[in-house]
Design an enzyme around this catalytic site. Structure first.
Site, PDB file in Angstrom:
ATOM      1  N   ASN A 284       0.824  -1.206   0.000  1.00 14.62           N
ATOM      2  CA  ASN A 284       0.000   0.000   0.000  1.00 14.62           C
ATOM      3  C   ASN A 284       0.860   1.259   0.000  1.00 14.62           C
ATOM      4  O   ASN A 284       1.939   1.281   0.584  1.00 14.62           O
ATOM      5  CB  ASN A 284      -0.919   0.006   1.221  1.00 14.62           C
ATOM      6  CG  ASN A 284      -1.859  -1.188   1.210  1.00 14.62           C
ATOM      7  OD1 ASN A 284      -2.047  -1.806   0.167  1.00 14.62           O
ATOM      8  ND2 ASN A 284      -2.430  -1.506   2.352  1.00 14.62           N
TER       9      ASN A 284
ATOM     10  N   HIS B   5       6.033  -0.369  -2.623  1.00 21.05           N
ATOM     11  CA  HIS B   5       5.755   0.490  -3.778  1.00 21.05           C
ATOM     12  C   HIS B   5       5.875   1.960  -3.410  1.00 21.05           C
ATOM     13  O   HIS B   5       5.260   2.812  -4.037  1.00 21.05           O
ATOM     14  CB  HIS B   5       4.371   0.190  -4.350  1.00 21.05           C
ATOM     15  CG  HIS B   5       4.231  -1.213  -4.872  1.00 21.05           C
ATOM     16  ND1 HIS B   5       3.043  -1.853  -5.016  1.00 21.05           N
ATOM     17  CD2 HIS B   5       5.178  -2.103  -5.276  1.00 21.05           C
ATOM     18  CE1 HIS B   5       3.228  -3.083  -5.487  1.00 21.05           C
ATOM     19  NE2 HIS B   5       4.522  -3.250  -5.643  1.00 21.05           N
TER      20      HIS B   5
ATOM     21  N   CYS C 207      13.897  24.804  -5.938  1.00 13.42           N
ATOM     22  CA  CYS C 207      13.987  25.269  -7.330  1.00 13.42           C
ATOM     23  C   CYS C 207      13.501  26.720  -7.430  1.00 13.42           C
ATOM     24  O   CYS C 207      14.090  27.541  -8.119  1.00 13.42           O
ATOM     25  CB  CYS C 207      13.139  24.401  -8.251  1.00 13.42           C
ATOM     26  SG  CYS C 207      13.894  22.824  -8.689  1.00 13.42           S
TER      27      CYS C 207
HETATM   28 ZN    ZN Z   1      13.705  21.193  -7.082  1.00 13.87          ZN
END
Ligand code: ZN
Length: 489
Positions: A267, A286, A321
């Site tokens: 899960n 997963h 970023c």
């Molecule tokens: Zn980034």
């Protein structure tokens, strides 16, 4: 026959179908029916532990599970109804011969000498020749035959001394290192959809997105191209509250009693964390929503940091970023006094190489992606390492809960562990391709509550009705399959 599965299986068959049979002791390929394009049916753990880092693991994972979708199993007592099949007696003889002489010699002695067709031999290993292969050359049956032979060879025989619910309770009480394998079935009582099953759950909600295959929602290439598709449904699979089920509480109870070796879960909902399963006891095969990473700079954050945007259906962007871009764009403004930051189409968020016409990169922050494993991504290799290097020597009981064990890597576990370790199943539906020692069928929340009651353990959970009575009925065809039903008063 599932059409989608049929199509996928057909594709490699149009090329040359082939089979690699690998001898696990020597690592040698002992039989190959075609040179290129292999279907790797190696079920050994060495492949498991190494596959996560090689580029082909996701193919193996998908191919195998797709083959399994197309597979129809038959029991010996059904063979008489299948045209051209082995008799039950022949089937038993072939299987015995395989165990006596090993895979390589068996292939040589049968297909190698042409004493029997692969199609017929499939039936000896309980595999129904699929309708879509009818009329195909016998080589087309080789992959299925290899799969059946591999399964048979690694098949674990049920231990005859464990059969009753009392046996199960006794095992729970005396075991000290329990592996619990869990799947979607343990979270459905919270309303979390079973997102990989085709007919139910989430996939039915996806038709409106116009995807040719709903699995595309979890396709890494498509995500990179257009993350908005994933984020239009992500809110539906996002764990929304700090809730957990009685079954999660049961696993936590095992942990509190010092009995939990590892909970391997398929899960991605991270509900285990809500129940207080310790990170060192948990392998999320997963991945999960517990963390999210920038697809560009790999900056990782706690999952909660992007949940708000996900809930609003927005695409979360990377803060690192963004900061970087502010610095850069200020620099660019001084140099060029032009538009350092341009609005871009969603589709191009991920395109690192994209550049504007005058040749410099248009800056855009990376998209954050929850660290769940998409199709096309490598599975976390923590799974194989933990199982082989740590758990295999310690485990004294295996409990499989709420999964049909059809998808690798979890599906491989029962075959990898020592044969004498008892294995129990708790599931709504029976699993026929693995011989569990005791099958406890029913709602898993009901089964674990009843097991705890009989063990004299306190399993406290608001979803367990006070004074719940459970009827347990022995399946008439079996000495070890029990059906659990709550008594409605
Ligand atoms: Zn980034």
């Amino acid at each position: 026959m599932d059409v989608a599965a049929g199509l996928v299986v057909e594709e490699p068959l149009q090329k040359a179908p082939m089979v690699n049979v690998v001898d696990h002791l020597t690592g040698e390929v002992v039989a190959t029916s075609a040179p290129e394009e292999t279907l790797d049916l190696d079920d050994d753990v060495s492949q498991l532990s190494s596959s996560a880092s090689d580029g082909e693991s996701e193919d193996g994972w998908e191919t195998q599970s797709l083959y399994e979708d197309a597979l129809q199993f038959i029991r010996d007592d059904q063979l008489a109804t299948v045209p051209g099949a082995c008799t039950a007696e022949e089937a038993r003889t072939y299987r015995k011969r395989l165990h006596t002489i090993g895979k390589a010699a068996f292939v040589e002695e049968t297909l190698g000498r042409g004493t029997i067709t692969a199609k017929k031999l499939c039936t000896a290993f309980g595999i129904m020749p699929p309708g879509f292969l009818e009329g195909a050359p016998d080589e087309a049956y080789h992959p299925l035959f290899a799969l059946g032979m591999s399964r048979e060879f690694s098949r674990r025989e049920k231990l005859s001394q464990y059969n009753t619910i009392d046996d199960a309770v006794e095992l729970l009480k005396k075991s000290k290192n329990i592996i619990v394998l869990t799947g979607a079935g343990i979270s459905t009582s919270l309303g979390i959809p079973d997102f990989r099953s085709k007919d139910t759950g989430l996939y039915s909600k996806l038709e409106y997105l116009g995807l040719s295959d709903p699995q595309e929602v979890f396709d890494i290439e498509l995500f990179c191209e257009d993350p908005s598709i994933f984020y239009s449904i992500a809110k539906d699979i996002l764990p929304n509250e700090k809730k957990f089920t009685p079954t999660h509480a049961f696993i936590r109870l095992l942990q509190d009693k010092g009995k939990l070796l590892t909970n391997f879960t398929q899960n991605i909902d991270n509900v285990e964390a809500n129940a207080g399963i310790l990170p060192e006891k948990l392998i999320q095969c997963h991945g999960s929503f517990a963390t999210a990473s920038c697809t560009k700079c790999k900056h990782r954050v706690a999952g909660e940091e992007v949940f708000n945007e996900i809930r609003k259906g927005q695409i979360p962007l990377c803060v690192v970023c963004k900061e970087q871009l502010q610095v850069t764009s200020q620099g660019m403004k001084r140099k060029r006094s032009s538009n350092g930051l341009q609005k871009k189409d969603r589709k191009n968020y991920e395109d690192d190489d994209d550049s504007s016409e005058d040749g410099y990169e248009i800056p855009s922050p990376g998209v954050m992606k929850p660290d769940i494993t998409f199709f096309g991504e490598d599975l976390p290799d923590a799974f194989g390492r933990r199982l082989v290097e740590h758990d295999r020597d310690l485990v004294d009981l295996v409990i499989v809960i709420g999964t049909s064990l059809k998808v690798a890597p979890v599906a491989e576990v029962p075959g990898i562990l020592p044969r004498n370790i008892p294995q129990l199943l708790i599931s709504r539906t029976p699993v026929t391709h693995i011989d569990f020692d005791i099958n406890m069928l029913g709602d898993c929340d009901v089964v674990v509550a009843e097991l705890c009651r009989r063990a004299g353990w306190d399993l406290d959970h608001e979803m367990i009705p006070e004074g719940q009575k459970v009827e347990v009925e022995l399946d008439e065809d079996s000495v070890s399959t029990h059906k659990f039903n709550p008594v409605i008063l």
